[in-house]
Design a protein around this motif. Structure first.
Motif, PDB file in Angstrom:
ATOM      1  N   PHE A  27      40.110 -32.566  18.423  1.00  8.89           N
ATOM      2  CA  PHE A  27      40.014 -31.149  18.066  1.00  8.89           C
ATOM      3  C   PHE A  27      38.540 -30.786  17.941  1.00  8.89           C
ATOM      4  CE2 PHE A  27      39.899 -27.455  15.258  1.00  8.89           C
ATOM      5  CZ  PHE A  27      40.848 -26.647  15.857  1.00  8.89           C
ATOM      6  N   GLU A  28      38.188 -29.610  18.467  1.00  2.00           N
ATOM      7  CA  GLU A  28      36.802 -29.148  18.430  1.00  2.00           C
ATOM      8  C   GLU A  28      36.677 -27.924  17.546  1.00  2.00           C
ATOM      9  OE1 GLU A  28      34.222 -30.624  19.496  1.00  2.00           O
ATOM     10  OE2 GLU A  28      35.237 -32.164  20.681  1.00  2.00           O
ATOM     11  N   TRP A  29      35.980 -28.075  16.432  1.00  2.00           N
ATOM     12  CA  TRP A  29      35.651 -26.928  15.598  1.00  2.00           C
ATOM     13  C   TRP A  29      34.476 -26.189  16.234  1.00  2.00           C
ATOM     14  CZ3 TRP A  29      38.879 -26.170  11.504  1.00  2.00           C
ATOM     15  CH2 TRP A  29      39.633 -27.266  11.072  1.00  2.00           C
ATOM     16  N   PHE A  30      34.596 -24.890  16.383  1.00  3.16           N
ATOM     17  CA  PHE A  30      33.495 -24.022  16.817  1.00  3.16           C
ATOM     18  C   PHE A  30      33.016 -24.312  18.241  1.00  3.16           C
ATOM     19  CE2 PHE A  30      32.416 -25.038  12.190  1.00  3.16           C
ATOM     20  CZ  PHE A  30      33.419 -24.211  11.714  1.00  3.16           C
ATOM     21  N   GLY A  31      33.878 -24.836  19.086  1.00  4.64           N
ATOM     22  CA  GLY A  31      33.537 -25.046  20.482  1.00  4.64           C
ATOM     23  C   GLY A  31      32.938 -26.409  20.761  1.00  4.64           C
ATOM     24  N   ASP A  32      33.017 -26.831  22.022  1.00  2.94           N
ATOM     25  CA  ASP A  32      32.462 -28.134  22.390  1.00  2.94           C
ATOM     26  C   ASP A  32      30.962 -28.017  22.654  1.00  2.94           C
ATOM     27  OD1 ASP A  32      32.147 -27.032  24.937  1.00  2.94           O
ATOM     28  OD2 ASP A  32      33.967 -27.961  25.717  1.00  2.94           O
ATOM     29  N   LEU A  33      30.345 -29.144  23.014  1.00  2.00           N
ATOM     30  CA  LEU A  33      28.891 -29.208  23.172  1.00  2.00           C
ATOM     31  C   LEU A  33      28.355 -28.175  24.154  1.00  2.00           C
ATOM     32  CD1 LEU A  33      26.166 -30.587  22.671  1.00  2.00           C
ATOM     33  CD2 LEU A  33      26.790 -32.287  24.404  1.00  2.00           C
ATOM     34  N   SER A  34      29.108 -27.875  25.202  1.00  2.00           N
ATOM     35  CA  SER A  34      28.626 -26.941  26.216  1.00  2.00           C
ATOM     36  C   SER A  34      28.305 -25.569  25.633  1.00  2.00           C
ATOM     37  CB  SER A  34      29.656 -26.800  27.339  1.00  2.00           C
ATOM     38  OG  SER A  34      30.846 -26.186  26.868  1.00  2.00           O
ATOM     39  N   LYS A  35      28.941 -25.219  24.527  1.00  2.00           N
ATOM     40  CA  LYS A  35      28.753 -23.888  23.936  1.00  2.00           C
ATOM     41  C   LYS A  35      27.401 -23.744  23.233  1.00  2.00           C
ATOM     42  CE  LYS A  35      32.921 -22.335  24.971  1.00  2.00           C
ATOM     43  NZ  LYS A  35      33.461 -23.541  25.646  1.00  2.00           N
ATOM     44  N   CYS A  55      32.451 -36.956  11.454  1.00  2.00           N
ATOM     45  CA  CYS A  55      32.565 -36.892  12.915  1.00  2.00           C
ATOM     46  C   CYS A  55      33.956 -36.486  13.385  1.00  2.00           C
ATOM     47  CB  CYS A  55      32.191 -38.235  13.527  1.00  2.00           C
ATOM     48  SG  CYS A  55      33.243 -39.611  13.007  1.00  2.00           S
ATOM     49  N   GLY A  56      35.011 -36.838  12.620  1.00  2.00           N
ATOM     50  CA  GLY A  56      36.362 -36.496  13.020  1.00  2.00           C
ATOM     51  C   GLY A  56      36.708 -37.050  14.392  1.00  2.00           C
ATOM     52  N   ASN A  57      37.642 -36.387  15.061  1.00  2.00           N
ATOM     53  CA  ASN A  57      38.028 -36.828  16.412  1.00  2.00           C
ATOM     54  C   ASN A  57      37.413 -35.949  17.492  1.00  2.00           C
ATOM     55  OD1 ASN A  57      39.539 -34.490  16.184  1.00  2.00           O
ATOM     56  ND2 ASN A  57      41.508 -35.543  15.975  1.00  2.00           N
ATOM     57  N   SER A  58      36.325 -35.275  17.130  1.00  2.00           N
ATOM     58  CA  SER A  58      35.582 -34.442  18.070  1.00  2.00           C
ATOM     59  C   SER A  58      34.972 -35.293  19.186  1.00  2.00           C
ATOM     60  CB  SER A  58      34.477 -33.688  17.332  1.00  2.00           C
ATOM     61  OG  SER A  58      33.544 -33.128  18.224  1.00  2.00           O
ATOM     62  N   SER A  59      34.803 -34.696  20.342  1.00  2.00           N
ATOM     63  CA  SER A  59      34.156 -35.378  21.470  1.00  2.00           C
ATOM     64  C   SER A  59      32.636 -35.174  21.456  1.00  2.00           C
ATOM     65  CB  SER A  59      34.723 -34.863  22.798  1.00  2.00           C
ATOM     66  OG  SER A  59      34.445 -33.476  22.953  1.00  2.00           O
ATOM     67  N   LEU A  60      32.100 -34.525  20.417  1.00  2.00           N
ATOM     68  CA  LEU A  60      30.681 -34.174  20.376  1.00  2.00           C
ATOM     69  C   LEU A  60      29.790 -35.406  20.569  1.00  2.00           C
ATOM     70  CD1 LEU A  60      28.311 -32.261  19.906  1.00  2.00           C
ATOM     71  CD2 LEU A  60      28.658 -32.544  17.443  1.00  2.00           C
ATOM     72  N   SER A  61      29.996 -36.447  19.778  1.00  2.00           N
ATOM     73  CA  SER A  61      29.129 -37.628  19.865  1.00  2.00           C
ATOM     74  C   SER A  61      29.197 -38.261  21.248  1.00  2.00           C
ATOM     75  CB  SER A  61      29.523 -38.647  18.798  1.00  2.00           C
ATOM     76  OG  SER A  61      29.290 -38.132  17.513  1.00  2.00           O
ATOM     77  N   PHE A  62      30.404 -38.380  21.800  1.00  2.00           N
ATOM     78  CA  PHE A  62      30.568 -38.987  23.123  1.00  2.00           C
ATOM     79  C   PHE A  62      29.894 -38.133  24.194  1.00  2.00           C
ATOM     80  CE2 PHE A  62      33.221 -39.550  27.039  1.00  2.00           C
ATOM     81  CZ  PHE A  62      32.763 -40.819  27.348  1.00  2.00           C
ATOM     82  N   ASN A  63      30.044 -36.819  24.082  1.00  2.00           N
ATOM     83  CA  ASN A  63      29.398 -35.930  25.054  1.00  2.00           C
ATOM     84  C   ASN A  63      27.883 -36.028  24.973  1.00  2.00           C
ATOM     85  OD1 ASN A  63      31.883 -35.031  25.968  1.00  2.00           O
ATOM     86  ND2 ASN A  63      31.908 -33.225  24.657  1.00  2.00           N
ATOM     87  N   MET A  64      27.352 -36.150  23.762  1.00  2.00           N
ATOM     88  CA  MET A  64      25.911 -36.343  23.605  1.00  2.00           C
ATOM     89  C   MET A  64      25.486 -37.686  24.176  1.00  2.00           C
ATOM     90  SD  MET A  64      25.250 -34.749  19.768  1.00  2.00           S
ATOM     91  CE  MET A  64      23.490 -35.149  19.820  1.00  2.00           C
ATOM     92  N   TYR A  65      26.284 -38.707  23.931  1.00  2.00           N
ATOM     93  CA  TYR A  65      25.995 -40.052  24.448  1.00  2.00           C
ATOM     94  C   TYR A  65      25.921 -40.038  25.967  1.00  2.00           C
ATOM     95  CZ  TYR A  65      26.257 -45.186  24.580  1.00  2.00           C
ATOM     96  OH  TYR A  65      25.998 -46.527  24.777  1.00  2.00           O
ATOM     97  N   GLN A  66      26.838 -39.331  26.585  1.00  2.00           N
ATOM     98  CA  GLN A  66      26.849 -39.231  28.048  1.00  2.00           C
ATOM     99  C   GLN A  66      25.595 -38.554  28.579  1.00  2.00           C
ATOM    100  OE1 GLN A  66      30.735 -37.213  28.474  1.00  2.00           O
ATOM    101  NE2 GLN A  66      31.369 -38.957  29.726  1.00  2.00           N
ATOM    102  N   ARG A  67      24.982 -37.709  27.755  1.00  2.00           N
ATOM    103  CA  ARG A  67      23.786 -36.981  28.175  1.00  2.00           C
ATOM    104  C   ARG A  67      22.500 -37.693  27.758  1.00  2.00           C
ATOM    105  NH1 ARG A  67      27.970 -33.808  27.864  1.00  2.00           N
ATOM    106  NH2 ARG A  67      28.142 -31.856  29.045  1.00  2.00           N
ATOM    107  N   GLY A  68      22.625 -38.931  27.280  1.00  2.00           N
ATOM    108  CA  GLY A  68      21.436 -39.726  27.001  1.00  2.00           C
ATOM    109  C   GLY A  68      21.030 -39.830  25.556  1.00  2.00           C
ATOM    110  N   PHE A  69      21.794 -39.210  24.650  1.00  2.00           N
ATOM    111  CA  PHE A  69      21.527 -39.338  23.212  1.00  2.00           C
ATOM    112  C   PHE A  69      22.309 -40.558  22.719  1.00  2.00           C
ATOM    113  CE2 PHE A  69      21.188 -34.888  24.361  1.00  2.00           C
ATOM    114  CZ  PHE A  69      19.998 -34.488  23.778  1.00  2.00           C
TER     115      PHE A  69
END
Length: 242
Positions: A27-35, A55-69
């Motif tokens: 679940f994404e609170w307030f939109g995913d990273l692209s927003k 962190c919850g079950n958000s994809s935020l950390s994984f999406n950041m990881y994919q972008r080099g963070f």
């Protein structure tokens, strides 16, 4: 929404989150990273050591990881969440997943370049009916969390808070001399706006935010005096013989 609790107070219960994470994939609170990526990348660098609170079950950390963070430590007080997310992203070797309470961070001072939260503070304030007058209990909880965030931030480090709370409400909690940071506000979203606050450790509050902090401190002092006077009056009256 399928997982909305019967009452808002349940957002503060770890049992509610454990039950939810057992059933809910993501679940994404307030939109995913692209927003808000365009805002985040102004203040977070790929070499930064990053802590994600709640962190919850958000994809935020994984999406950041994919972008080099890649240097990301994720914490949540739900053991179900941490176990699930650690298994899901086991191949992201530089990411850590730790069960931890944000009020008591098990890290040394000046550990992180960035502390990031998305909706965690909102979950802590969800019972409040008047955002102008947050209860002493909730204010104390938020204060404890913000002190811990400030403690683990390096000089020049940034606390990034993503929320639906408008500045005239949220700054009342964030703008405080004790935390030793400045407060900068950004917004994103079409129609309904969300807010991204950047708090930089070691920078001073703006004149506007200093005035707000001074006014709120004076109000607290006045309330304390009134409370003591009322208590004294009641005690005095109780000693009067009739």
């Amino acid at each position: 929404m399928e997982h909305v609790p019967a009452c808002n107070s349940r957002y503060k219960d770890v049992e509610y989150w454990d039950e939810r994470y057992e059933k809910e994939e993501s679940f994404e609170w307030f939109g995913d990273l692209s927003k808000f990526q365009h805002l985040l990348e102004r203040h977070v660098h790929k070499e930064d050591n990053i802590l994600v609170l709640g962190c919850g079950n958000s994809s935020l950390s994984f999406n950041m990881y994919q972008r080099g963070f890649c240097s990301i430590t994720n914490i949540d007080y739900s053991g179900v969440c941490i176990e699930t997310m650690a298994k899901r992203h086991a191949d992201c070797q530089e990411m850590q997943w730790l069960k931890m309470d944000a009020r008591h961070l098990a890290f040394s001072e000046s550990t992180f370049d960035v502390v990031l939260e998305k909706g965690t503070l909102d979950a802590m304030t969800v019972e409040e009916k008047d955002p102008w007058n947050v209860s002493a209990e909730t204010a104390g909880l938020i204060h404890q969390v913000l002190k811990e965030i400030s403690r683990v931030l390096k000089p020049g480090g940034r606390f990034i808070s993503i929320t639906f709370a408008q500045p005239h409400f949220r700054k009342r909690l964030l703008a405080c001399y004790e935390y030793g940071w400045s407060v900068q506000t950004h917004s994103y979203g079409a129609g309904f706006q969300y807010f991204l606050y950047v708090l930089t450790k070691g920078e001073s509050l703006s004149p506007e935010d200093r005035a707000l902090e001074d006014r709120l401190s004076n109000e607290k002092d006045l309330q304390a005096v009134v409370h003591l006077q009322e208590a004294d009056s009641e005690d005095y009256l109780s000693r009067i013989g009739v």
